[in-house]
Design an enzyme around this catalytic site. Structure first.
Site, PDB file in Angstrom:
ATOM      1  N   LYS A  67     -35.809  -8.341  -2.739  1.00 49.87           N
ATOM      2  CA  LYS A  67     -36.846  -9.304  -1.828  1.00 49.87           C
ATOM      3  C   LYS A  67     -36.154  -9.299  -0.731  1.00 49.87           C
ATOM      4  O   LYS A  67     -35.056  -8.933   0.030  1.00 49.87           O
ATOM      5  CB  LYS A  67     -36.722 -10.798  -2.390  1.00 49.87           C
ATOM      6  CG  LYS A  67     -37.466 -10.956  -3.643  1.00 49.87           C
ATOM      7  CD  LYS A  67     -37.807 -12.510  -4.001  1.00 49.87           C
ATOM      8  CE  LYS A  67     -39.044 -11.973  -5.504  1.00 49.87           C
ATOM      9  NZ  LYS A  67     -39.611 -13.710  -5.989  1.00 49.87           N
ATOM     10  N   ARG A 101     -36.023  -9.947 -13.562  1.00 43.65           N
ATOM     11  CA  ARG A 101     -37.080  -9.893 -13.141  1.00 43.65           C
ATOM     12  C   ARG A 101     -36.652  -8.533 -12.324  1.00 43.65           C
ATOM     13  O   ARG A 101     -36.141  -9.152 -11.172  1.00 43.65           O
ATOM     14  CB  ARG A 101     -38.059 -10.724 -12.774  1.00 43.65           C
ATOM     15  CG  ARG A 101     -39.542 -10.424 -12.694  1.00 43.65           C
ATOM     16  CD  ARG A 101     -40.724 -11.103 -12.338  1.00 43.65           C
ATOM     17  NE  ARG A 101     -41.697 -10.663 -11.478  1.00 43.65           N
ATOM     18  CZ  ARG A 101     -42.187  -9.990 -10.271  1.00 43.65           C
ATOM     19  NH1 ARG A 101     -41.001 -10.073  -9.348  1.00 43.65           N
ATOM     20  NH2 ARG A 101     -43.447  -9.561 -10.002  1.00 43.65           N
TER      21      ARG A 101
HETATM   22  C1  7PM Z   1     -44.943  -9.264  -2.018  1.00 43.03           C
HETATM   23  C2  7PM Z   1     -43.846 -10.169  -2.164  1.00 43.03           C
HETATM   24  C3  7PM Z   1     -44.768  -8.517  -3.348  1.00 43.03           C
HETATM   25  C4  7PM Z   1     -42.959 -10.409  -2.743  1.00 43.03           C
HETATM   26  C5  7PM Z   1     -44.435  -9.161  -4.176  1.00 43.03           C
HETATM   27  C6  7PM Z   1     -43.262  -9.703  -4.214  1.00 43.03           C
HETATM   28  C7  7PM Z   1     -41.898 -13.261  -8.446  1.00 43.03           C
HETATM   29  C8  7PM Z   1     -42.726 -13.604 -10.181  1.00 43.03           C
HETATM   30  C9  7PM Z   1     -43.308 -12.642  -7.392  1.00 43.03           C
HETATM   31  C10 7PM Z   1     -40.558 -14.638  -9.340  1.00 43.03           C
HETATM   32  C11 7PM Z   1     -41.921 -14.719 -10.788  1.00 43.03           C
HETATM   33  C12 7PM Z   1     -42.310  -9.898  -6.385  1.00 43.03           C
HETATM   34  C13 7PM Z   1     -42.982 -10.878  -5.709  1.00 43.03           C
HETATM   35  N1  7PM Z   1     -41.970 -12.853  -7.432  1.00 43.03           N
HETATM   36  N2  7PM Z   1     -42.913 -13.984 -11.506  1.00 43.03           N
HETATM   37  N3  7PM Z   1     -43.601 -12.477  -8.577  1.00 43.03           N
HETATM   38  N4  7PM Z   1     -40.255 -15.255 -10.071  1.00 43.03           N
HETATM   39  N5  7PM Z   1     -41.770 -15.853 -12.391  1.00 43.03           N
HETATM   40  O1  7PM Z   1     -41.095  -9.067  -5.395  1.00 43.03           O
HETATM   41  O2  7PM Z   1     -39.289 -14.491  -8.417  1.00 43.03           O
HETATM   42  O3  7PM Z   1     -41.692  -9.130  -6.831  1.00 43.03           O
HETATM   43  S1  7PM Z   1     -43.864 -11.436  -6.719  1.00 43.03           S
END
Ligand code: 7PM
Length: 274
Positions: free
Chosen positions: A217, A251
């Protein structure tokens, strides 16, 4: 020591992110996309993944709105292919119809960054009776990073999640099916994210499993000044911290490396217990 060491029932679980990339569907070649996802899922399985999180991009910050049918067309064929591996599948969506189609195809968990606040989502999960992860977010993906503001980010995220857990229970969702997530990066600046990680153990007051998503992130980019493809070391550092602070599910993109972190964590944990 040996028997204690064999007991892995208290081990954190690794949720592997199986993205269906927008580039590969814009060319209309859905088959290629399915194959790629399938091969990444096989690699994650041999690396020790516990849950595969499949998403059709609609919950990504800044992502374009995708209509229900498009999202179903993206995720269902992948679920059908990947379920043959026997790893539990989570569907990353906020849309009731996608949840329904994904569970019908073989997904066994819902991961919703909007904590079942969209039309029909609560009732759908209540009907499907599957585990669900409720995530905290301030604002909406398109604009949430503009100026996130809190008096106390930890307190506010816990309060929000507590209310959503109550809404779930009122809708008929069994408490045992719910996990909670502070939502790193979702309407939070670096200071907010660090505060959430530092006080992740406070979320245990909800009495539910905690899921932490920190992998690659932008908070890690802000700290290390590394681009997204060089954030593995930072991701492992925060995965270790999240485990120490009681996260039940981590995750991640990098399953093999996170599995090593987990093994170190568990070895130390058992040493302290014995
Ligand atoms: C761009 C920016 C692409 C951020 C993807 C993301 C989470 C999630 C995501 C989380 C849960 C990523 C995020 N983040 N679901 N879905 N918790 N439960 O880094 O932190 O995957 S999308």
């Amino acid at each position: 020591m040996h028997l204690i060491y064999q007991n892995q029932s208290d081990s954190p679980l690794i949720m592997g992110i199986l993205n269906i990339t927008p580039d590969s569907f814009s060319d209309g070649n859905q088959y290629n996309n399915e194959e790629q996802a399938y091969h990444r899922a096989i690699a994650m399985k041999s690396a020790g993944v516990d849950i595969l999180d499949i998403g059709g991009e609609s919950t990504r910050p800044g992502a374009k709105e995708v209509n229900v049918l498009q999202e179903i067309e993206r995720v269902v064929p992948v679920i059908n292919r990947v379920k043959t591996l026997g790893i539990p599948i989570s569907i990353d969506t906020s849309k009731a119809e996608v949840m329904r189609a994904a569970v019908k195809a073989g997904a066994s968990m819902v991961n919703d960054v909007r904590a079942l606040q969209e039309e029909g989502a609560l009732a759908t999960v209540a009907e499907l009776q599957v585990p669900v992860c409720l995530m905290h977010m301030q604002g909406q993906p398109r604009s949430m990073q503009q100026s996130p503001q809190y008096q106390d980010v930890v307190k506010e995220a816990i309060e929000f999640l507590g209310k959503r857990v109550e809404a779930c229970q009122n809708a008929g969702i069994n408490r045992e099916l719910i996990s909670v997530d502070p939502g790193f990066g979702f309407g939070k600046n670096l200071e907010h994210n660090l505060e959430l990680l530092n006080r992740l153990d406070d979320f245990s007051e909800l009495g539910l499993p905690i899921l932490a998503g920190l992998s690659r992130k932008s908070m890690l980019g802000e700290i290390t000044n590394q681009p997204v493809e060089r954030r593995l070391a930072g991701s492992l550092a925060v995965a270790q911290i999240a485990m120490e602070k009681g996260a039940r599910i981590i995750r991640v993109h990098d399953v093999a490396e996170t599995n090593d972190v987990r093994q170190v964590f568990m070895a130390m944990k058992h040493l302290k217990l014995s």
